[in-house]
Design an enzyme around this catalytic site. Sequence first.
Site, PDB file in Angstrom:
ATOM      1  NE  ARG A  41      -3.633  -2.074   2.724  1.00  0.00           N
ATOM      2  CZ  ARG A  41      -3.427  -3.256   3.333  1.00  0.00           C
ATOM      3  NH1 ARG A  41      -2.276  -3.510   3.924  1.00  0.00           N
ATOM      4  NH2 ARG A  41      -4.384  -4.167   3.345  1.00  0.00           N
ATOM      5  CG  HIS A 137      -4.877   0.705  -3.731  1.00  0.00           C
ATOM      6  ND1 HIS A 137      -4.204   0.448  -2.554  1.00  0.00           N
ATOM      7  CD2 HIS A 137      -5.849  -0.234  -3.825  1.00  0.00           C
ATOM      8  CE1 HIS A 137      -4.754  -0.593  -1.961  1.00  0.00           C
ATOM      9  NE2 HIS A 137      -5.751  -1.028  -2.711  1.00  0.00           N
ATOM     10  CG  HIS A 163      -6.148  -8.977   1.213  1.00  0.00           C
ATOM     11  ND1 HIS A 163      -6.178  -9.333  -0.125  1.00  0.00           N
ATOM     12  CD2 HIS A 163      -6.031  -7.624   1.225  1.00  0.00           C
ATOM     13  CE1 HIS A 163      -6.089  -8.250  -0.873  1.00  0.00           C
ATOM     14  NE2 HIS A 163      -5.996  -7.201  -0.069  1.00  0.00           N
ATOM     15  CE1 TYR A 172      -6.413  -6.996  -6.640  1.00  0.00           C
ATOM     16  CE2 TYR A 172      -6.474  -8.284  -4.620  1.00  0.00           C
ATOM     17  CZ  TYR A 172      -6.344  -7.074  -5.261  1.00  0.00           C
ATOM     18  OH  TYR A 172      -6.142  -5.932  -4.543  1.00  0.00           O
TER      19      TYR A 172
END
Length: 193
Positions: A41, A137, A163, A172
């Site tokens: 991030r 991002h 996550h 994804y």
Amino acid sequence: MRRPQSFPVIPSRDEILNLINAIQNKKHKAIFSLLYGSGLRVSEVASLKIGDICSKTMRVRVDNAKHNTNRYTILSDESLLALRDYFRTEFVNKSYSPCDWLFPGMDENQHIHVKTIKNTMIKLKTKMKMDSRVSTHTLRHCFATHSLEDGIQPVLIQQMLGHKNFQTSSAYLHMTSKSFMGVKSPLDSDRVE
């Protein structure tokens, strides 16, 4: 009422590599290499300390990430080269410790501001004529999507991205290129006559 889910724009691997290769500033090149190469991030890359990078194990330690979690992710060979190039110019005549910011801001006691990195992305995507929805991002999304296309197991991607919920990582799967996943349309199947 649930909001409709929108998928982010996922530029091709070549578009991302062209973006990173177009960066002249060594500090910015190292930052963007880590964003894409490690799936970080923007806030995580901004707050990295020198000691968070381990070239022996090729890992990046991410402390105090989202939800106060800690994790390791991979360090790519290309990111390591960009970091070494940056380090040679930024820290050559300075004393430093593993606890110092890897990417100091204007004030040496503070890390680079997240807004600085985001503004750099805005300038880069404009210069490269990329989709206006591309952001810092996006590089994290591309890390996950391109890793899936390369056959990396979703559970490993979940760990590298930090996550908590597998469903977040499994999203994804919808963003991958079907041609990379070996899926063939029935229209393109061999016809039996």
